[in-house]
Design a protein around this motif. Structure first.
Motif, PDB file in Angstrom:
ATOM      1  N   LYS A   1      31.605  27.236  29.968  1.00 33.38           N
ATOM      2  CA  LYS A   1      31.652  28.357  29.021  1.00 33.38           C
ATOM      3  C   LYS A   1      32.809  28.159  28.043  1.00 33.38           C
ATOM      4  CE  LYS A   1      30.556  32.640  30.337  1.00 33.38           C
ATOM      5  NZ  LYS A   1      30.687  33.992  30.930  1.00 33.38           N
TER       6      LYS A   1
ATOM      7  N   ARG B   1      31.832  25.643  25.510  1.00 32.67           N
ATOM      8  CA  ARG B   1      30.899  26.239  24.548  1.00 32.67           C
ATOM      9  C   ARG B   1      31.648  27.025  23.466  1.00 32.67           C
ATOM     10  NH1 ARG B   1      27.111  30.317  27.102  1.00 32.67           N
ATOM     11  NH2 ARG B   1      28.361  31.870  26.074  1.00 32.67           N
ATOM     12  N   TYR B   2      32.650  27.804  23.854  1.00 32.47           N
ATOM     13  CA  TYR B   2      33.400  28.586  22.868  1.00 32.47           C
ATOM     14  C   TYR B   2      34.339  27.714  22.028  1.00 32.47           C
ATOM     15  CZ  TYR B   2      31.397  32.868  24.594  1.00 32.47           C
ATOM     16  OH  TYR B   2      30.508  33.858  24.925  1.00 32.47           O
TER      17      TYR B   2
ATOM     18  N   LYS C   1      32.104  26.395  19.409  1.00 31.81           N
ATOM     19  CA  LYS C   1      31.833  27.472  18.437  1.00 31.81           C
ATOM     20  C   LYS C   1      32.999  27.612  17.457  1.00 31.81           C
ATOM     21  CE  LYS C   1      30.724  32.480  18.488  1.00 31.81           C
ATOM     22  NZ  LYS C   1      30.419  32.561  17.126  1.00 31.81           N
TER      23      LYS C   1
ATOM     24  N   THR D   1      38.850  32.027  18.796  1.00 38.09           N
ATOM     25  CA  THR D   1      37.548  32.224  19.435  1.00 38.09           C
ATOM     26  C   THR D   1      37.687  32.294  20.946  1.00 38.09           C
ATOM     27  OG1 THR D   1      36.430  31.073  17.618  1.00 38.09           O
ATOM     28  CG2 THR D   1      35.207  31.282  19.678  1.00 38.09           C
ATOM     29  N   VAL D   2      38.430  31.367  21.530  1.00 35.77           N
ATOM     30  CA  VAL D   2      38.597  31.346  22.985  1.00 35.77           C
ATOM     31  C   VAL D   2      39.363  32.584  23.452  1.00 35.77           C
ATOM     32  CG1 VAL D   2      39.656  30.095  24.917  1.00 35.77           C
ATOM     33  CG2 VAL D   2      38.365  28.843  23.173  1.00 35.77           C
TER      34      VAL D   2
ATOM     35  N   LYS E   1      36.851  35.637  23.151  1.00 40.20           N
ATOM     36  CA  LYS E   1      35.692  35.602  24.060  1.00 40.20           C
ATOM     37  C   LYS E   1      36.082  35.521  25.525  1.00 40.20           C
ATOM     38  CE  LYS E   1      32.685  35.631  20.729  1.00 40.20           C
ATOM     39  NZ  LYS E   1      31.829  36.768  20.479  1.00 40.20           N
TER      40      LYS E   1
END
Length: 119
Positions: free
Chosen positions: A6, A9-10, A13, A60-61, A64
């Motif tokens: 996960k 993934r971030y 992103k 972002t991390v 999220k």
């Protein structure tokens, strides 16, 4: 989903948000003696874009997953910035530095996954 996957993934992103290119994920999890489970490698076209990508990944991390990198180095000149998320190391290069250090080939036993660039 595995928390580390996960995180990867971030990170991707965040890179894509600032048009980072040439994203490669090196899975080091099956290699003994590695410093982390994954390397995420990408590039920006200039030190300014490298800075923007690094900031975007961090933001972002944090938004999220509520995580911050343990350490970030290389921001002074932004030719190669490394971000340490313990299980994941993020490397953001300008093109000639990426070519010179060639991290993708450093870990030849790693499974490499290329992420398609977005326009």
């Amino acid at each position: 989903m595995d928390p580390t996957k996960k995180l990867v993934r971030y990170i991707i992103k965040g890179i894509q948000e600032k048009k980072g290119s040439g994203i490669v994920v090196a899975d080091l999890s099956k290699i003994d003696g590695t410093i982390c489970r994954y390397f995420v490698i990408c590039q920006g076209n200039s030190p300014m874009q490298v800075e923007a990508i690094t900031e975007s990944v961090s933001d972002t991390v944090r938004e999220k997953l509520n995580e911050k990198p343990l350490r970030t180095v290389g921001q002074e000149n932004a030719l190669w910035v490394a971000m340490d998320y313990v299980d994941v190391m993020v490397h953001v290069f300008v093109p000639d530095m990426r070519e010179y250090y060639n991290l993708e080939n450093l870990w030849q036993d790693a499974k490499l996954t290329k992420v398609e660039d977005i326009d």
